[in-house]
Scaffold this active site. Structure first.
Site, PDB file in Angstrom:
ATOM      1  CD  GLU A 169     -29.229 -46.786  17.525  1.00 56.52           C
ATOM      2  OE1 GLU A 169     -29.145 -47.099  16.129  1.00 56.52           O
ATOM      3  OE2 GLU A 169     -30.350 -47.061  18.267  1.00 56.52           O
ATOM      4  CG  HIS A 200     -31.938 -45.882  22.913  1.00 56.89           C
ATOM      5  ND1 HIS A 200     -32.848 -46.132  21.934  1.00 56.89           N
ATOM      6  CD2 HIS A 200     -30.712 -45.936  22.011  1.00 56.89           C
ATOM      7  CE1 HIS A 200     -32.350 -46.547  20.529  1.00 56.89           C
ATOM      8  NE2 HIS A 200     -30.737 -46.218  20.929  1.00 56.89           N
ATOM      9  CG  ASP A 216     -35.138 -48.102  23.492  1.00 54.56           C
ATOM     10  OD1 ASP A 216     -35.109 -47.045  23.284  1.00 54.56           O
ATOM     11  OD2 ASP A 216     -34.210 -49.015  23.229  1.00 54.56           O
TER      12      ASP A 216
END
Ligand code: ACM
Length: 544
Positions: A324, A261, A190
């Site tokens: 995302e 990410h 991440d």
């Protein structure tokens, strides 16, 4: 017992297990037999012998056998079913596969006194030279027929936001498999850290595995703790985790989150980014705007990394994240706009779907199935990809849309299965990202969405609980967030659909003795112990 078996019938005569007991097995169940023997020997101090199908006196012998189901060729979840019988002639566990035999042995461990889940005998002669052993144990007569409702019974651990040493991952596998969960999803990368060794790109761990500091308190406070954090698994560590899991019928599902990410990787190799700027590994939580560029060499980087990972993780599934991913950098990038144009896409926001297809295509050429979060459906998910449905507000719609498009789905909605949310909104709860999912909320979760058109139920292959670890810096706190919610979740994933909290709660209270014997730092149903609340708030500066 947790998870509750499909059918349990008490019978008149049980058996007694004691020193010198035998675990007898056929060839196919020999490895499960040796695992059970190791576990019982450690907990009791008895001499536990292994034998073939004809071994042992009948009384006090545990017999394991793989037998094809006479009702036909089982597949999917029914392959993991088992029959367990305790009678005067000992304990018999029969199943159509070694996995089923294993689940029978997990049930047996819960039929025995909770003390037998400890790592060493607690009664008997202590001291040097003397062998310490527990007294014979009576096992009540019972006939159990059992099998899972869902094939995918997942537990997820984010090792990127906080790194968890391999030892905790192995323990989590023990705890999850005792609750008959069978998929361990490791969120390996991440913005805040890259957590596994890649030979072709050594800076991923030399640079990407370490961050300067982490937020203190809730990240919205904007304070740093000034303490470096990091770590990563070597290839040998990951291989060990995979093999340890496999012996307990747990499949490791590794995730490399892309194309968002990814700041830890971009910090290691700035040429993967859209700006050429040198960033540091993210020291805040939340979503970074800095994402991968989509140049050919960046796509190759992604497939190279997945190649090395797939060599160590032989399971069928590889997770590519996909959640995302802000498109602000692509919109500002001439190269991304040109790429979108040359591909005939209406704009850069459609590039993620194109990117996912490139990566999934490479995985499928290697015989692997791609898994991605809700967002991989946007613009069309790669053919054959499994969609992990996470957002709470549109979970039902996304699941139905994915199933209608022919995708399998795993129901992981944040509303019920995100165990990083606190148990309640009481100020006594340790700091968490937000409130709150109670154990009863988890127990009430129904994975098959209402309104799923008939005939599509088979696309809901299972469900998974998640632990994101922004606010979970230690193994002890991870156990607190998981347990006892994992116990409730295990019945959602394994047990028949009819569940009643008032029937479950007394069984859960009794199950706490098992968690105690295993040394789990679970949250009591009444609320955190003073130690559980205080340890956390002292370290992190207290709840907001
Ligand atoms: C997610 O929670 N972003 C999958």
């Amino acid at each position: 017992m947790i998870p509750r078996p499909s059918s349990v019938r008490g019978t008149a005569e049980g058996t007694t297990l004691s020193d010198g007991m035998v675990v007898a097995s056929d060839e196919a169940s020999a490895d499960v037999a040796s695992l059970l023997a190791e576990e019982l020997q450690a907990a009791t101090g008895w001499r536990v012998a292994l034998g073939g199908p004809g071994a042992g006196s009948s009384h006090g012998t545990v017999r394991l056998a793989v037998r094809p189901d006479p009702s036909g060729v089982p597949d999917g979840p029914s392959l993991e079913s088992y029959r367990l019988r305790v009678s005067a002639s000992g304990v018999e566990i029969e199943a159509p596969s070694p996995a089923g035999v294993f689940y029978g042995t997990r049930t047996l461990r819960e039929l025995l006194p909770a003390e037998l889940l400890r790592s060493a005998p607690t009664i008997g002669p202590p001291g040097a030279g003397a062998r310490s052993a527990v007294a014979p144990v009576d096992v009540p007569g019972v006939e159990i027929e059992d099998g899972p409702r869902f094939a995918w019974r997942g537990i997820h651990l984010d090792v990127a936001r906080h790194f968890f040493q391999k030892r905790f991952v192995l323990r989590l596998i023990d705890l999850a498999s005792l609750h008959k969960l069978n998929m361990l999803h490791l969120h390996l990368t991440d913005d805040q850290g890259w957590r596994f060794q890649v030979d072709r790109y050594p800076l991923l761990t030399e640079v990407g595995a370490w961050r300067r500091e982490s937020p203190a308190g809730h990240y919205r406070e904007g304070r740093g703790d000034g303490t470096p954090h990091g770590g990563f698994y070597t290839k040998a560590d990951l291989a060990e985790i995979v093999a340890y899991a496999a012996r307990r019928f747990v499949t490791v599902v590794p995730e490399v989150d892309m194309p968002g990410h990814m700041l830890a990787a971009i910090a290691a190799y700035p040429q993967l980014g859209n700006t050429g700027r040198q960033f540091e590994v993210y020291t805040s939580w939340g979503i970074s705007d800095h994402v991968l560029n989509l140049e050919e060499r960046t796509v190759r980087f992604c497939t190279d990394v997945l190649d090395e990972l797939a060599e160590i993780c032989p399971g069928p599934y590889i997770h590519i994240g996909g959640d995302e991913c802000p498109v602000t950098e692509w919109e500002a990038s001439a190269a991304a706009r040109d790429l979108a144009k040359s591909l005939g896409l209406p704009g850069p926001q459609r590039l993620q779907s194109w990117f996912s297809r490139q990566v999934a295509g490479a995985l499928s050429a290697k015989g692997r199935v791609t898994v991605g979060w809700t967002e991989i459906l946007e613009g069309g998910a790669p053919p054959g990809a499994v969609v992990m449905v996470w957002r709470g507000d549109d979970a039902r719609e996304v699941a139905i849309k994915a199933a209608e498009a022919g995708h399998d789905v795993i129901m992981s909605p944040e509303t019920w299965t995100y165990f990083d949310l606190s148990y309640s909104d009481s100020p006594a709860e340790p700091l968490a990202i937000r409130a709150g999912i109670s154990v009863a909320d988890v127990y009430g979760f129904e994975p098959v969405p209402a309104g799923l058109p008939p005939g599509l139920e088979g696309h809901v292959i299972g469900t998974q609980c998640q632990l994101w670890t922004e606010y979970v810096p230690t193994p002890e706190h991870a156990e607190y967030m998981y347990f006892p919610r994992v116990c409730a979740f295990s019945e959602v994933a394994w047990s028949p659909r009819d569940r009643r909290w008032d029937e479950f709660e007394p069984r859960l209270e009794a199950h706490m003795a098992r968690l105690d014997a295993l040394g789990v730092n679970y949250r009591p149903l009444a609320g955190p112990t003073p130690g559980q609340a205080r340890t956390w708030s002292t370290r992190m500066g207290g709840p907001l």
